[in-house]
Design a protein around this motif. Structure first.
Motif, mmCIF file in Angstrom:
data_model
loop_
_atom_site.group_PDB
_atom_site.id
_atom_site.type_symbol
_atom_site.label_atom_id
_atom_site.label_comp_id
_atom_site.label_asym_id
_atom_site.label_seq_id
_atom_site.Cartn_x
_atom_site.Cartn_y
_atom_site.Cartn_z
ATOM 1 N N VAL A 19 -2.350 -5.788 -3.919
ATOM 2 C CA VAL A 19 -3.442 -4.838 -3.689
ATOM 3 C C VAL A 19 -3.081 -3.946 -2.506
ATOM 4 O O VAL A 19 -3.218 -2.722 -2.553
ATOM 5 C CB VAL A 19 -4.758 -5.596 -3.411
ATOM 6 N N THR A 20 -2.586 -4.591 -1.443
ATOM 7 C CA THR A 20 -2.191 -3.835 -0.254
ATOM 8 C C THR A 20 -1.126 -2.808 -0.595
ATOM 9 O O THR A 20 -1.218 -1.643 -0.211
ATOM 10 C CB THR A 20 -1.624 -4.792 0.804
ATOM 11 N N ASN A 21 -0.100 -3.250 -1.331
ATOM 12 C CA ASN A 21 0.972 -2.323 -1.696
ATOM 13 C C ASN A 21 0.443 -1.152 -2.488
ATOM 14 O O ASN A 21 0.862 -0.015 -2.284
ATOM 15 C CB ASN A 21 2.034 -3.057 -2.521
ATOM 16 N N SER A 22 -0.481 -1.443 -3.390
ATOM 17 C CA SER A 22 -1.026 -0.370 -4.213
ATOM 18 C C SER A 22 -1.767 0.653 -3.359
ATOM 19 O O SER A 22 -1.718 1.850 -3.617
ATOM 20 C CB SER A 22 -1.947 -0.973 -5.268
ATOM 21 N N MET A 23 -2.450 0.165 -2.319
ATOM 22 C CA MET A 23 -3.172 1.101 -1.440
ATOM 23 C C MET A 23 -2.190 1.930 -0.616
ATOM 24 O O MET A 23 -2.337 3.133 -0.464
ATOM 25 C CB MET A 23 -4.107 0.333 -0.504
ATOM 26 N N LYS A 24 -1.181 1.233 -0.073
ATOM 27 C CA LYS A 24 -0.201 1.953 0.752
ATOM 28 C C LYS A 24 0.569 2.956 -0.089
ATOM 29 O O LYS A 24 0.875 4.055 0.368
ATOM 30 C CB LYS A 24 0.779 0.964 1.371
ATOM 31 N N ALA A 25 0.881 2.571 -1.323
ATOM 32 C CA ALA A 25 1.659 3.455 -2.184
ATOM 33 C C ALA A 25 0.911 4.744 -2.451
ATOM 34 O O ALA A 25 1.506 5.766 -2.760
ATOM 35 C CB ALA A 25 1.985 2.764 -3.499
ATOM 36 N N ARG A 26 -0.410 4.701 -2.336
ATOM 37 C CA ARG A 26 -1.187 5.909 -2.557
ATOM 38 C C ARG A 26 -1.716 6.467 -1.240
ATOM 39 O O ARG A 26 -2.755 7.101 -1.188
ATOM 40 C CB ARG A 26 -2.302 5.631 -3.549
ATOM 41 N N GLY A 27 -0.992 6.168 -0.176
ATOM 42 C CA GLY A 27 -1.236 6.880 1.062
ATOM 43 C C GLY A 27 -2.372 6.361 1.916
ATOM 44 O O GLY A 27 -2.776 7.042 2.845
ATOM 45 N N TYR A 28 -2.896 5.163 1.645
ATOM 46 C CA TYR A 28 -3.944 4.672 2.526
ATOM 47 C C TYR A 28 -3.319 4.288 3.863
ATOM 48 O O TYR A 28 -2.273 3.656 3.905
ATOM 49 C CB TYR A 28 -4.695 3.477 1.934
ATOM 50 N N GLY A 29 -3.986 4.648 4.939
ATOM 51 C CA GLY A 29 -3.488 4.273 6.259
ATOM 52 C C GLY A 29 -2.523 5.281 6.845
ATOM 53 O O GLY A 29 -1.948 5.047 7.895
ATOM 54 N N THR A 30 -2.323 6.415 6.161
ATOM 55 C CA THR A 30 -1.462 7.432 6.753
ATOM 56 C C THR A 30 -2.255 8.216 7.784
ATOM 57 O O THR A 30 -3.475 8.285 7.740
ATOM 58 C CB THR A 30 -0.955 8.426 5.692
ATOM 59 N N LYS A 38 -6.278 13.616 8.282
ATOM 60 C CA LYS A 38 -7.665 13.576 7.850
ATOM 61 C C LYS A 38 -7.760 13.188 6.377
ATOM 62 O O LYS A 38 -6.953 13.615 5.553
ATOM 63 C CB LYS A 38 -8.262 14.957 8.042
ATOM 64 N N LYS A 39 -8.748 12.368 6.089
ATOM 65 C CA LYS A 39 -9.029 12.051 4.690
ATOM 66 C C LYS A 39 -10.043 13.065 4.167
ATOM 67 O O LYS A 39 -10.761 13.682 4.935
ATOM 68 C CB LYS A 39 -9.631 10.652 4.580
ATOM 69 N N SER A 40 -10.099 13.210 2.858
ATOM 70 C CA SER A 40 -11.129 14.076 2.316
ATOM 71 C C SER A 40 -11.928 13.284 1.293
ATOM 72 O O SER A 40 -11.634 12.131 1.023
ATOM 73 C CB SER A 40 -10.506 15.301 1.671
#
Lengths: 242, 558, 274
Positions: free
Chosen positions: C178-189, C192-194
């Motif tokens: 789950v973590t990898n999937s989030m990171k792979a889509r840029g979570y935690g970069t 600003k988020k939109s």
């Protein structure tokens, strides 16, 4: 970050306003007042968490633990008096510390009520389970988790405190015809329910706490997760700064 | 142009003595469709994850990885997230959100796209793949194939130039798996997206791939065009990778007197053309799986069973009747949602039919009889790890021995572990084992109590070809030792090689029941690839490669 | 609305609020959820209305004597207002649940506490998955003799928690994916988020908010002065409205029916356009 700070200030202002309103306007709506105070206190915890730097993996683990706490009752459908959620929350507090304990407790209440139905009791439940998880974290901090006797009495006592906190919402929503008999009546009528909660906590803690703490600790060590910085620096296999 | 260039890459996980990758050189050209295969733990997933910087594992790394001529470390984070997309193995574990729409825009939101940008991209993508009907559903309500499609679309919305896929079809049924592969082919051909896919099921993928790579123990062993790799494996007689080669290609290479590389057939159509050029033999001799019927007394008997999950929903089982005899190896096949698992759970007593009766060992199933410890059956679920309570396989087996008061337990544990070839995993945590290993461990635990019926739900799901062959031989052995087996499966090749009786579940009842040969030969889709090849030739009865090769040897000798 | 209901105790006020709320509820989901609660609601209200006069003997207008205790009109009236009040709370929360589960609430929430909101959303997504896993674990464990229906209490409790424990071990192992999937889509970069869904407040919304706030103040002020309230104890006060009562009543009416008005306007427009 800035957003969180604004909300922090806002919730403090709301908190002060509530008290002023109560004192000055003689506005006797106790339910609303108590909800406001609870909301503000929880908000402070939430905002603290928002401002912390945290790894993605830790967010996932917390969300997962919240979900597990919320569904823990599913296997016990045939045993209505058993309350396994508290055990999950206590264990999380014991392993991951006070803040995580509070979060998992408070949010598990929201999430499980999403499926069972929200009500005026939701904030109370959030607060009760939140402080349960938090106190478990503090227990570890000051006493340690080695002694099963202490853990068991902790769970037993919390079975009652939880019930008493939940009774408060009934009391506060009926403040205008408050009598001491009414208060005693409510607390007496919830006694068996609270006792069952206390006993199931003791059963779960004595049978499972050692195993669960080991499972969670193994995982925490493996990934260097959610360490309380006051105890020891986290063991991180992760490259610093990702 | 080379889009990915890996030079002398080695990688070692912390606290591990072996190299997960050992001096790997690997280049991918822009627009290529590359397939990577190899046994579990050969390093293919590690290789894939190292290409996706955000999730690259931590450990000792040496060598270079470059993306479009520049080392990965020199690229900015954002560009890499967008341009290199990744889809993982289990569709379930990648979904973060409750709503399909939220899930789709998750990546774009994280990267702070403007609302206009997001809307345009979403509308375009949803329209192109015509998934409008899914947009407002809950992610939990989707089927496995739809979930994996959703994961693919989430990656595509960031407009990647390279798409990495880690066994994306291993948890899907054959129809959904084929759909997904066709979609990948389309993305590759129409949009020029470079595709690097790690896969176990290669039967359908060889003719789509521009290049095939096989790895073992952290090294690349074979690398080249599909036909080159097949020929190379054959010429070197590299038996490790035989199970990965399509049976049609194998048949050609085995039978043809002078096989040439560009005539190696990769699909049924090419295979049929080549069939004519193969030397003829008298006929293909059927090899029926050994039937072990000692008596015809049914040990499970279902009569006129009706089942529905909720009142008002449609009947999943409708007037279903069937019986399982002692010594059968019975396979129930059927499409998705045809009620296979429901049938299995009804026979197990986990679901109570609304009407009709299920008898096991001649007695009607009741709550009490299901909940007793000694009920003489074993159930291997799709998730065998759910069986384990203890932290090591050994402790689990000892617990079972204790519960069932098994005499001489240590000796039996040892012999079972040896039978399954997992003696070395004895003190391992079940969750630290590979999929195939957990399955074997769970089977070993269950067989400790000497059950007389084994129930299996999709036993080959997610297994690599080598583990599948192991499972096949273990099941054959158990069956010949007298175990009755009931399995539900999608896996035609596996069924053709193991079952003694096959049944088709359709429209809530068993519509056909026959021996494997009668059941499969002549079907369009529901048959093995060898039979699809031969059904219109002079050998319509051929079902498996073994049969063809066996008959061929006989013919040569004669 | 809840506040208003707590403020006024005049039965006419309460009945109006309740009716309007029920309409709001019906406009949301055609009263599907409400119907589920209807039996509980009616039994509870009847009980309160019936029991209160027999338990409380305050009040002066005596209707009759029951076993030597006076049963008063005042207590009866009080029971009615209590029952109405409780019914209003319940209906408000039924509507609240409908709105809340539509994730709209979480979008707004995520503006203030993005991380907490994400955690809640993820947990909501995990719950059905966890339930399904628990069922699978339950099946497998039941068949190996770890039953939840046979055996003494302690054994059953232990078997139940063992299932949760298997779920915990299993799900923790999967968390890495789950973590990898989030990171792979840029979570935690960094950066600003939109947000895909936007809730704009346009000029008209502000006007409405202003009007509503004004009416609310009016109600509070009126309420504080004792309008919209009925004196029950010690003696039942008069039923009739003063003109100020009417003003307060109207403002309350507009506030409560506001959601209905918005939804209704959409529907009318929709119908007219065809």
């Amino acid at each position: 970050m800035a957003r969180a700070r604004v909300s922090l200030i806002a919730s403090i202002i709301v908190f002060i306003l509530l008290i002023v309103m109560y004192a000055v306007f003689n506005y006797h709506n106790y339910l609303l007042l108590s909800l406001g105070i609870i909301g503000c206190v929880m908000m402070l915890f939430f905002i603290r968490f928002e401002m912390k730097s945290i790894k993605t993996r830790e967010i996932v683990i917390l969300a997962l633990l919240i979900a597990i706490a919320a569904v823990a009752r599913v296997p016990f459908a045939g045993l209505p008096s058993v309350q396994p959620t508290s055990f999950v929350i206590i264990t999380v507090g014991l392993v991951f510390g006070a803040e995580s304990g509070f979060l998992v407790g408070a949010l598990a209440a929201i999430v499980s009520n999403m499926f069972l139905g929200q009500g005026p009791w939701t904030p109370w439940q959030m607060f009760a389970w939140g402080t349960m998880g938090m106190s478990a974290g503090l227990l570890r901090h000051f006493i340690g988790v080695g002694n099963l006797w202490i853990l068991n009495s902790f769970g037993f006592v919390w079975g009652f405190i939880f019930g008493w906190m939940m009774n408060l919402w009934i009391v506060f929503s009926n403040m205008h015809n408050f009598t001491w008999e009414f208060l005693v009546g409510i607390y007496v009528s919830s006694f068996y329910h609270d006792l069952a909660h206390a006993i199931s906590n003791v059963i779960f803690i004595s049978l499972f706490s050692v195993r669960w703490i080991r499972i969670l600790n193994r995982f925490k060590k493996k990934h260097g997760l959610l360490e309380d910085p006051t105890i020891k620096p986290s063991i991180a296999y992760e490259k610093a700064g990702k | 142009m080379e889009i990915i260039d890996i030079k002398a890459l080695s990688f070692q996980y912390p606290e591990s003595d072996n190299y997960a990758l050992d001096g790997v050189n690997f280049h991918v050209k822009q627009g290529e469709f590359v397939v990577i295969g190899g046994p579990s733990g050969c390093g293919k997933t590690t290789l894939l994850h190292l290409l996706k910087k955000e999730i690259s594992p931590h450990g000792l790394q040496s060598g270079d990885i470059s993306y479009i001529g520049k080392p990965l470390d020199e690229w900015d984070e954002r560009t890499l997230i967008e341009e290199i997309g990744l889809v993982f193995q289990d569709p379930e574990n990648q979904i973060i959100m409750d709503d399909v729409m939220q899930e789709l825009v998750f990546g774009m939101e994280n990267l702070g796209y403007s609302p206009i940008d997001m809307r345009l991209r979403l509308a375009e993508m949803v329209h192109t793949f015509s998934v409008e009907h899914l947009l407002h559903q809950k992610t939990t309500a989707l089927s496995g194939g739809q979930k994996q499609l959703l994961n693919l679309l989430s990656a595509l919305l960031l407009k990647p130039r390279v798409l990495l896929l880690d066994e994306p079809t291993s948890q899907l049924d054959p129809v959904a798996a084929k759909d997904l592969l066709m979609m990948l082919e389309r993305l590759n051909k129409e949009l020029g997206i470079t595709v690097i896919i790690v896969e176990h099921r290669l039967e359908n993928i060889f003719d789509k791939a521009d290049r095939v790579v096989f790895m073992n123990e952290g090294k690349i062993i074979h690398d080249g065009k599909s036909r080159e790799v097949i020929q190379q494996i054959y010429n070197r007689q590299d038996h490790r990778f035989f199970p990965y080669i399509p049976s049609i290609s194998q048949m050609y290479l085995e039978l043809h007197h002078a096989p040439t590389i560009d005539r190696i057939p990769l699909n049924v159509n090419e295979g049929r053309t080549e069939l004519a050029s193969l030397p003829s033999m008298n006929h293909v001799e059927k090899i029926e799986n050994k039937v072990m019927n000692t008596d015809t007394e049914p040990i499970i008997e279902a009569k006129d069973v009706y089942f529905q999950y909720e009142q008002g929903s449609s009947m999943v089982l409708r007037k279903l009747s069937f019986s399982l005899n002692r010594g059968d190896f019975y396979a129930v096949m059927g499409g998705n949602g045809s009620g296979k698992t429901t049938l299995l759970k009804t026979c197990l007593g986990l679901l109570k039919p609304q009407r009709g009766s299920v008898k096991r060992f001649g007695r009607k199933l009741t709550h009490k009889s299901i909940d007793s410890v000694h009920q003489n059956i074993a159930y291997l679920s799709q998730q065998p790890q759910t069986f384990f309570i203890q932290d090591t396989i050994e402790k689990e087996m000892q617990l079972i021995a204790e519960q069932h008061e098994i005499q001489d337990s240590e000796k039996r544990i040892k012999s079972l572990l040896n039978l399954f070839g997992i003696e070395h995993l004895r003190n391992r945590h079940p969750y630290d084992c590979s999929g195939g290993e957990v399955q074997k461990a769970a089977l070993a635990c269950m067989l400790l109590t000497k059950p007389s019926i084994l129930f299996m739900d999709e036993p080959t799901k997610g297994l690599d070809p080598v583990s599948k062959i192991h499972l096949q031989s273990i099941l054959r052995k158990l069956h010949s030792d007298g175990l009755t087996i009931l399995m539900v499966t999608h896996d035609i090749e596996f069924t053709a090689k193991t079952a003694t009786k096959c049944a088709m579940l359709f429209d809530g009842e068993i519509t056909a029941e026959a021996l494997p040969h009668a059941f499969f030969t002549g079907n369009y889709f529901y048959t093995t690839s060898i039979n699809r090849l031969t059904q219109n030739s002079q050998y319509p009865e051929a079902l498996t490669l073994e049969e063809v090769l066996h008959s061929w040897q006989e013919h040569e000798l004669a | 609305m809840l506040t208003l209901a707590m403020y006024f105790n005049h039965p006419i006020f309460l009945v109006t609020i309740l009716l309007l709320l029920i309409f709001v509820n019906i406009s949301h989901d055609r009263g599907k959820d409400l119907r589920k609660w209807l039996p509980t609601l009616s039994i509870m209200s009847t009980l309160i209305i019936l029991i209160n006069p027999f338990l409380v003997s305050r009040g002066t207008t005596i209707l009759f004597y029951f076993r030597g205790k006076q049963v008063t009109l005042e207590a009866f009236m009080y029971g009615i207002t209590m029952a109405l009040f409780i019914a209003i709370i319940l209906v408000v929360f039924i509507s609240f649940n409908l709105i809340l589960n539509g994730n709209r609430f979480l979008y707004i929430f995520s503006k203030i506490l993005p991380r907490i909101a994400l955690m809640i959303m993820m947990a909501i997504r995990f719950v059905p998955l966890m339930k399904r896993r628990l069922n699978e674990i339950g099946d497998v464990q039941r068949l190996r003799g770890m039953s939840m229906t046979v055996g003494d209490f302690k054994t059953r409790v232990r078997n139940g928690m063992l299932r949760v424990q298997i779920l915990l071990t299993w799900s923790l192992e999967e968390a890495i994916h789950v973590t990898n999937s989030m990171k792979a889509r840029g979570y935690g970069t960094e950066g600003k988020k939109s947000s895909y869904t936007l809730y704009f407040m346009d000029k008209r919304d502000w006007v409405w908010l202003f009007i509503l706030a004004g009416l609310m103040m009016l109600c509070f002020y009126g309420g504080r002065l004792g309008y919209g309230q009925m004196i029950i104890y010690p003696e039942l006060g008069p039923w009739q409205f003063f003109w100020i009562d009417w003003i307060v009543f109207c403002s309350m009416f507009i506030i409560t029916s506001f959601p209905l008005f918005i939804e209704g306007r959409e529907k009318i427009r929709w119908k007219l356009s065809i």
